[in-house]
Design an enzyme around this catalytic site. Structure first.
Site, PDB file in Angstrom:
ATOM      1  N   GLY A   1       0.795  -1.233   0.000  1.00 36.46           N
ATOM      2  CA  GLY A   1       0.000   0.000   0.000  1.00 36.46           C
ATOM      3  C   GLY A   1       0.821   1.273   0.000  1.00 36.46           C
TER       4      GLY A   1
ATOM      5  N   GLU B   1      16.158   1.363  18.344  1.00 36.67           N
ATOM      6  CA  GLU B   1      16.894   1.846  17.157  1.00 36.67           C
ATOM      7  C   GLU B   1      18.019   2.803  17.553  1.00 36.67           C
ATOM      8  OE1 GLU B   1      16.245   0.356  14.376  1.00 36.67           O
ATOM      9  OE2 GLU B   1      14.484  -0.630  15.209  1.00 36.67           O
TER      10      GLU B   1
ATOM     11  N   HIS C   1      21.025   0.799  18.463  1.00 38.40           N
ATOM     12  CA  HIS C   1      21.813   0.358  17.307  1.00 38.40           C
ATOM     13  C   HIS C   1      22.721   1.485  16.829  1.00 38.40           C
ATOM     14  CE1 HIS C   1      20.117  -3.534  16.487  1.00 38.40           C
ATOM     15  NE2 HIS C   1      18.888  -3.098  16.291  1.00 38.40           N
TER      16      HIS C   1
HETATM   17  P1  ATP Z   1       0.653  -3.642  -2.809  1.00 39.79           P
HETATM   18  O1  ATP Z   1       2.048  -3.948  -2.369  1.00 39.79           O
HETATM   19  O2  ATP Z   1      -0.358  -4.103  -1.824  1.00 39.79           O
HETATM   20  O3  ATP Z   1       0.356  -4.019  -4.221  1.00 39.79           O
HETATM   21  P2  ATP Z   1       1.157  -0.945  -3.603  1.00 39.79           P
HETATM   22  O4  ATP Z   1       2.414  -0.516  -2.950  1.00 39.79           O
HETATM   23  O5  ATP Z   1       1.228  -1.338  -5.023  1.00 39.79           O
HETATM   24  O6  ATP Z   1       0.465  -2.058  -2.728  1.00 39.79           O
HETATM   25  P3  ATP Z   1      -0.782   0.912  -4.492  1.00 39.79           P
HETATM   26  O7  ATP Z   1      -1.690  -0.129  -5.037  1.00 39.79           O
HETATM   27  O8  ATP Z   1       0.029   1.660  -5.464  1.00 39.79           O
HETATM   28  O9  ATP Z   1       0.133   0.253  -3.411  1.00 39.79           O
HETATM   29  O10 ATP Z   1      -1.575   1.931  -3.596  1.00 39.79           O
HETATM   30  C1  ATP Z   1      -2.942   1.804  -3.339  1.00 39.79           C
HETATM   31  C2  ATP Z   1      -3.581   3.159  -3.267  1.00 39.79           C
HETATM   32  O11 ATP Z   1      -3.069   3.887  -2.173  1.00 39.79           O
HETATM   33  C3  ATP Z   1      -3.305   4.013  -4.462  1.00 39.79           C
HETATM   34  O12 ATP Z   1      -4.242   3.823  -5.461  1.00 39.79           O
HETATM   35  C4  ATP Z   1      -3.377   5.423  -3.899  1.00 39.79           C
HETATM   36  O13 ATP Z   1      -4.717   5.864  -3.850  1.00 39.79           O
HETATM   37  C5  ATP Z   1      -2.916   5.249  -2.485  1.00 39.79           C
HETATM   38  N1  ATP Z   1      -1.498   5.591  -2.339  1.00 39.79           N
HETATM   39  C6  ATP Z   1      -0.501   4.755  -1.971  1.00 39.79           C
HETATM   40  N2  ATP Z   1       0.665   5.405  -1.914  1.00 39.79           N
HETATM   41  C7  ATP Z   1       0.434   6.669  -2.287  1.00 39.79           C
HETATM   42  C8  ATP Z   1       1.256   7.828  -2.447  1.00 39.79           C
HETATM   43  N3  ATP Z   1       2.574   7.794  -2.201  1.00 39.79           N
HETATM   44  N4  ATP Z   1       0.670   8.967  -2.842  1.00 39.79           N
HETATM   45  C9  ATP Z   1      -0.650   9.031  -3.079  1.00 39.79           C
HETATM   46  N5  ATP Z   1      -1.477   7.977  -2.948  1.00 39.79           N
HETATM   47  C10 ATP Z   1      -0.956   6.805  -2.551  1.00 39.79           C
END
Ligand code: ATP
Length: 683
Positions: A263, A484, A487
């Site tokens: 996420g 932390e 460390h």
């Molecule tokens: P996973 O590892 O579970 O696949 P991911 O890292 O690919 O997750 P995303 O699917 O890109 O995560 O993120 C899900 C949603 O969270 C995005 O559609 C967005 O709405 C929101 N989001 C996540 N990170 C950001 C960010 N850095 N800026 C803005 N929105 C974000």
């Protein structure tokens, strides 16, 4: 004789390059046009074939209907027929040859004739019919009875039905079958459009590329990812103009691996790259490649890359790359590993096969880079690694603001305050905070979304049905900060301060916070003291918890694992224990490469016991040394711990400011101190 004929002018290098570039661009455009044409053509063929199959099925049904015998009148039994003919009541009869049916008319019994009980149930007169078996004998008997009766007999050969029967029963089913196979075939050739998809195991199904461009995701939609965006800008540049890279002989980025907790926006970033470059974006999950059928995954990979190549430049995004790209062989090879290996090999082959001008960038995302096959990470494959962290407080504020852009947020909402309340939230969590807050405001019929709704939304996301458990309570935050800071201070005290460049309380996996230690020991000869210093540093987190809070916690699990491995190496691999002597006790580390752990060689039980005892001694001493170092630098350590609890992450120069005054007193390794006389451990 001199040659006076004018020689053709040598092409100027610049002109030649431009010409080559134009030819290439023309070919690329043509390839794309053809791909588009093939695709529409293929789809049209599928539709036509579908309509044809439908027509054939309708014809088949109509044929069957036509062949079903239809005769007016009443069906009579053989007994009734015999009685009717015996009473000489049948006047006309026709043998319908194809229907195997006898149809005719009978009349009422002659006045005064004795009523036959068998025909009592029949109307007085009318039409009748009777089915008979297709045999000469049956035909003979019936004809005989009718002749005796004196009826007029006719035979209708029904020759029109002969043709219809042959077509309906033999030809139409064959044509329908051929049509269905044709549909399956065209379906699979069109990459899954059409019925073919049902059995189209080897293709990626209906998955379509989304095209970047106006209205699609861009870097402006991703918050708290400045570093990642900087790294990815080059990919965007390459995708915009792949041939430029070929002209200057530059090796373009082929594979980019994004890793970080769930996420945190990995998919979003990949989409943003496609959006910025305005290229098609193919997204698949690694798990989609892993089927129980051997060979299907590999075929899917082939299909996916073929489709990407047709519309290149393009991005192929493989989410959960670890599902398909897990380390081959080695430990934990459960069922289906053959399939995974084939899939992985195919992926490697495809990535190796790109030309510079192909314009395809493969982006992979994973939460577990540690379990990926090393072959995937080699140059020319996923050789760009971009770590995406959980956002820190300013990052969280930025993401909250981004998601609030399209919502009616009240102007008095303090995003910095909300960010401070959401330590440990991922981008996806923050997106759902804003969304939940908006829903709440909607439910309350408020015109704008205010702080109370957003605070309530934070609680919902925290304690929502999924039960997150990664967000820190105040107590956890303090403990992780102490751990932390331990460390970091120990690292500075043992003279390895430069290896720590970032400490954070934000949770990562099971182990709580993280102290990012720069790699640097690859290929270097390390002395016993340096190794012991690393051991002290590794155990300093746990020592810090014991020193400040009095009890250890589960947060040290990963540290203990690495410390035990390192201590084992010190005494069992590098022969640095004075007690066990200069011997190598650990087996060759062949398995380590394959993902297994190096085990002890076939040691005699006594040697094994001695190894175990020495391991405990070394670890205990290292922890005691860590405690001593922390106690000696207690003020700095406390200041850093509380600073970290507040700031969540401290890195770079800010961290150096804290650590510069740490007393540099590296403890020497026990192996280099005076020791007890060596013990014979015999095998
Ligand atoms: P996973 O590892 O579970 O696949 P991911 O890292 O690919 O997750 P995303 O699917 O890109 O995560 O993120 C899900 C949603 O969270 C995005 O559609 C967005 O709405 C929101 N989001 C996540 N990170 C950001 C960010 N850095 N800026 C803005 N929105 C974000």
């Amino acid at each position: 004789m001199s040659n006076t004929a004018p020689r053709p002018a040598e092409p100027v290098p610049g002109r030649l390059d431009r010409l080559v570039a134009r030819v290439r661009a023309y070919r690329l455009a043509q390839r794309r046009r053809n791909a588009g044409r093939n695709k529409t053509g293929g789809r049209r063929a599928t539709w036509l074939l579908g309509a044809l199959v439908l027509l054939l099925v309708l014809l088949f049904v109509a044929g069957l209907n036509y062949l079903t015998p239809k005769t007016g009148g009443r069906q009579v039994t053989l007994d009734q027929f015999v009685a009717l003919t015996g009473d000489r009541r049948v006047t006309t009869a026709t043998f319908l040859d194809q229907d195997n049916r006898l149809a005719g008319r009978y009349v009422a019994p002659a006045p005064g004739a004795k009523a036959n009980a068998t025909t009592a149930a029949l109307p007085a007169d009318g039409a009748f019919w009777l089915n008979y078996p297709k045999s000469d004998v049956a035909f003979g008997i019936l004809a005989d009875r009718l002749t005796t009766d004196g009826a007029r007999i006719r035979i209708d050969p029904q020759s029109h039905k002969v043709l219809v029967r042959s077509v309906t029963i033999y030809l139409l089913p064959l044509l329908v079958l051929a049509g269905v196979f044709g549909l399956l075939f065209t379906g699979s050739r069109n990459g899954g459009s059409g019925i073919g998809e049902v059995t189209n195991f080897g293709s990626m199904g209906k998955k379509k590329a989304t095209r970047g461009g106006s209205g699609s995701v861009s870097f402006a939609d991703v918050g708290s990812a400045t570093e990642a965006i900087t790294e990815l800008s080059e990919v965007v540049d390459y995708l915009k103009n792949p041939s430029r890279y070929e002209q200057v002989g530059a090796v373009p980025p082929k594979g980019v691996l994004l890793f970080g907790p769930p996420g945190c926006g990995k998919t979003l970033l990949a989409k943003a790259v496609a959006g910025e470059a305005g290229v098609p974006f193919f997204s698949v999950a690694g798990a989609e490649f892993v089927e129980s059928l051997v060979g299907v995954g590999a075929a899917r990979v082939r299909d996916l890359f073929r489709r990407a190549r047709e519309v290149a430049p393009a991005i192929v995004f493989i989410d959960e790359l670890d599902a398909a790209g897990r380390r081959r062989g080695g430990g934990g090879s459960e069922g289906g590993s053959d399939e995974r290996e084939q899939t992985l090999n195919q992926m490697l082959v495809e990535m190796d096969g790109f030309e510079v001008s192909a314009g395809i960038v493969v982006m992979g995302a994973t939460n577990r880079p540690d379990i990926l096959d090393p072959a995937l990470l080699r140059p020319g494959r996923f050789d760009r690694h971009i770590t995406i962290e959980l956002p820190d407080a300013p990052g969280r504020e930025e993401i909250l603001r981004l998601h609030a852009r399209t919502r009616p947020i009240s102007p008095d909402v303090d995003f910095a305050y909300l960010a401070s309340r959401t330590a440990g939230f991922s981008g996806a969590d923050l997106a759902s905070v804003v969304n939940e807050g908006t829903l709440l405001a909607l439910r309350l019929a408020n015109d704008t979304v205010g702080t109370p709704e957003l605070e309530e939304a934070i609680q919902r996301v925290l304690h929502g049905p999924q039960g997150r458990g990664v967000v820190l309570t105040a107590g956890e935050r303090e403990r992780i900060a102490v751990h932390e800071a331990g460390h970091a201070v120990a690292a500075a005290a043992v003279g390895q301060a430069e290896s720590v460049h970032r400490i954070s309380v934000l949770t990562r996996g099971r182990g709580g916070g993280q102290t990012r230690i720069r790699g640097g020991d690859d290929g270097l000869v390390r002395t016993a003291d340096e190794l012991y210093g690393s051991l002290v540093m590794t155990l300093a987190g746990r020592a810090a918890e014991l020193l400040v809070l009095g009890t250890p916690s589960t947060g040290a699990e990963d540290d203990l694992e690495s410390a035990t491995r390192l201590a084992g190496d010190i005494i069992g691999r590098y022969g640095m224990s004075a007690r066990l002597g200069p011997r190598r006790l650990l087996a060759n580390d062949v398995n380590t490469y394959l993902g297994g752990s190096s085990g002890l060689a076939d040691l005699a039980p006594r040697a094994m016991d001695a190894y175990d005892e020495e391991l405990v001694v070394l670890l205990t001493e290292a922890e005691a040394d860590a405690t001593r170092l922390l106690a000696r630098n207690r003020q700095i350590f406390d200041r850093l711990a509380s600073g970290l609890a507040e700031a969540e992450t401290i890195e770079g120069p800010a961290l150096e400011v804290y650590l510069y005054a740490v007393e540099h007193t590296p403890p020497s390794a026990p192996g280099s101190r005076p020791v007890r006389p060596p013990v014979r451990t015999g095998r």
